[in-house]
Design a protein around this motif. Structure first.
Motif, PDB file in Angstrom:
ATOM      1  N   PRO A 145       0.837  -1.199   0.000  1.00 45.02           N
ATOM      2  CA  PRO A 145       0.000   0.000   0.000  1.00 45.02           C
ATOM      3  C   PRO A 145       0.874   1.252   0.000  1.00 45.02           C
ATOM      4  N   LYS A 146       0.302   2.329  -0.500  1.00 45.93           N
ATOM      5  CA  LYS A 146       1.069   3.576  -0.622  1.00 45.93           C
ATOM      6  C   LYS A 146       1.742   3.985   0.689  1.00 45.93           C
ATOM      7  N   ALA A 147       1.078   3.711   1.816  1.00 46.85           N
ATOM      8  CA  ALA A 147       1.641   4.110   3.116  1.00 46.85           C
ATOM      9  C   ALA A 147       2.943   3.390   3.430  1.00 46.85           C
ATOM     10  N   LEU A 148       3.213   2.267   2.735  1.00 50.22           N
ATOM     11  CA  LEU A 148       4.409   1.476   3.056  1.00 50.22           C
ATOM     12  C   LEU A 148       5.407   1.353   1.916  1.00 50.22           C
ATOM     13  N   ILE A 149       4.945   1.571   0.682  1.00 46.60           N
ATOM     14  CA  ILE A 149       5.801   1.193  -0.458  1.00 46.60           C
ATOM     15  C   ILE A 149       7.111   1.977  -0.508  1.00 46.60           C
ATOM     16  N   HIS A 150       7.098   3.198   0.003  1.00 48.76           N
ATOM     17  CA  HIS A 150       8.343   3.969  -0.009  1.00 48.76           C
ATOM     18  C   HIS A 150       9.133   3.769   1.293  1.00 48.76           C
ATOM     19  N   ARG A 151       8.630   2.886   2.158  1.00 45.77           N
ATOM     20  CA  ARG A 151       9.255   2.680   3.474  1.00 45.77           C
ATOM     21  C   ARG A 151       9.990   1.352   3.573  1.00 45.77           C
ATOM     22  N   ASN A 152      10.098   0.661   2.471  1.00 45.59           N
ATOM     23  CA  ASN A 152      10.781  -0.637   2.529  1.00 45.59           C
ATOM     24  C   ASN A 152      12.291  -0.435   2.452  1.00 45.59           C
ATOM     25  N   THR A 153      12.806   0.192   3.474  1.00 43.21           N
ATOM     26  CA  THR A 153      14.234   0.517   3.527  1.00 43.21           C
ATOM     27  C   THR A 153      14.763   0.127   4.910  1.00 43.21           C
ATOM     28  N   PRO A 154      16.071  -0.134   5.013  1.00 43.91           N
ATOM     29  CA  PRO A 154      16.628  -0.535   6.304  1.00 43.91           C
ATOM     30  C   PRO A 154      16.243   0.450   7.410  1.00 43.91           C
ATOM     31  N   GLY A 155      15.881  -0.112   8.569  1.00 45.47           N
ATOM     32  CA  GLY A 155      15.481   0.736   9.691  1.00 45.47           C
ATOM     33  C   GLY A 155      13.968   0.836   9.827  1.00 45.47           C
ATOM     34  N   GLU A 156      13.258   0.462   8.750  1.00 49.72           N
ATOM     35  CA  GLU A 156      11.795   0.502   8.804  1.00 49.72           C
ATOM     36  C   GLU A 156      11.262  -0.892   9.152  1.00 49.72           C
TER      37      GLU A 156
END
Ligand SMILES: C[S@@+](CC[C@H](N)C(=O)[O-])C[C@H]1O[C@@H](n2cnc3c(N)ncnc32)[C@H](O)[C@@H]1O
Length: 220
Positions: A145-156
């Motif tokens: 989902p949009k709320a997560l797709i840009h957050r798939n990075t180390p630390g998240e």
């Protein structure tokens, strides 16, 4: 039940009316689309318990509140910064005890994930995968989902979840001898044992699903 942003053809709304009608004869499905041309295409499929109308996040229901608002592949066209406001608008359109489903999937729905929201806010995050031919569950990273797709990075947290899921899938490879469903069940059990607050039971997991509380994947 609202199918918000049903798209170029009304198939999901039609299928929802068919399936839900089997268990609730009084179900009413409303397909809502911001594009009037799409509402026109859908109009011939309207019938008792299935209607289509033009509208957006205000979810026009002639003053009524929805029990469920399903918005699949709609928010992905919007900016991440717009998500909180859209969520608040959608939640304001459900009745107490109702839910909003904000999800993303691939074209045929074999890779999907969604967030459910209640009047108390974001509640759960679910991954749903077709297990046959599944190379690795982390593939869902392309359909978050949009709320997560840009957050798939180390630390998240979402990055940690998908990493652990892939790891456990890999460790569970031996279970493939009993079928991919057994491999998935083992993967989910191991994920739970490792401390992830996996909810639900084998009945849902068997479908290729995994659900965790939203708080366990929410952006840091
Ligand atoms: C990518 S399509 C998804 C269609 C279908 N739900 C699916 O999953 O295949 C997105 C649809 O959402 C509609 N849409 C975009 N913003 C909307 C809004 N604010 N309210 C209602 N529909 C919207 C678009 O017109 C488009 O038909």
């Amino acid at each position: 039940m609202v199918d918000l942003g049903f798209g170029a053809a009304p198939w999901t709304a039609v299928e929802l009316a068919d399936r839900l009608g089997r268990v609730r004869s009084d179900v009413r499905v409303v397909g809502v689309e911001i594009d009037p041309a799409r509402v026109e295409v859908a109009a011939p499929f309207a019938r008792d318990g299935l209607t289509f109308r033009t509208g957006g996040f205000e979810v026009p229901l002639d003053g009524a509140d929805a029990t469920v608002i399903r918005a699949m592949n709609v928010l992905r066209q919007y900016d991440e910064s717009e998500v909180p406001e859209v969520w608040a608008r959608l939640v304001s359109r459900i009745e107490p005890g109702g839910i909003v489903i904000d999800g993303t999937s691939n074209e045929v729905g074999r890779i999907a994930s969604w967030v459910t929201l209640t009047t108390d806010g974001p509640s759960t995050f679910t991954i749903s995968l077709r297990l046959a031919d599944l190379e690795r569950p982390g593939i869902v990273e392309e359909r978050l989902p949009k709320a997560l797709i840009h957050r798939n990075t180390p630390g998240e947290r979402i990055h940690a979840l998908l990493g652990e899921l892939d790891r456990q899938w890999s460790y569970s490879a031996g279970f493939s001898a009993f079928g991919e469903q057994q491999r998935w069940l083992q993967t989910v059990s191991a994920l739970k044992t490792s401390g992830w607050p996996v909810t639900g039971d084998r009945r849902r997991w068997r479908l290729g699903e995994l659900t965790v509380p939203w708080a366990s994947v929410a952006p840091a």
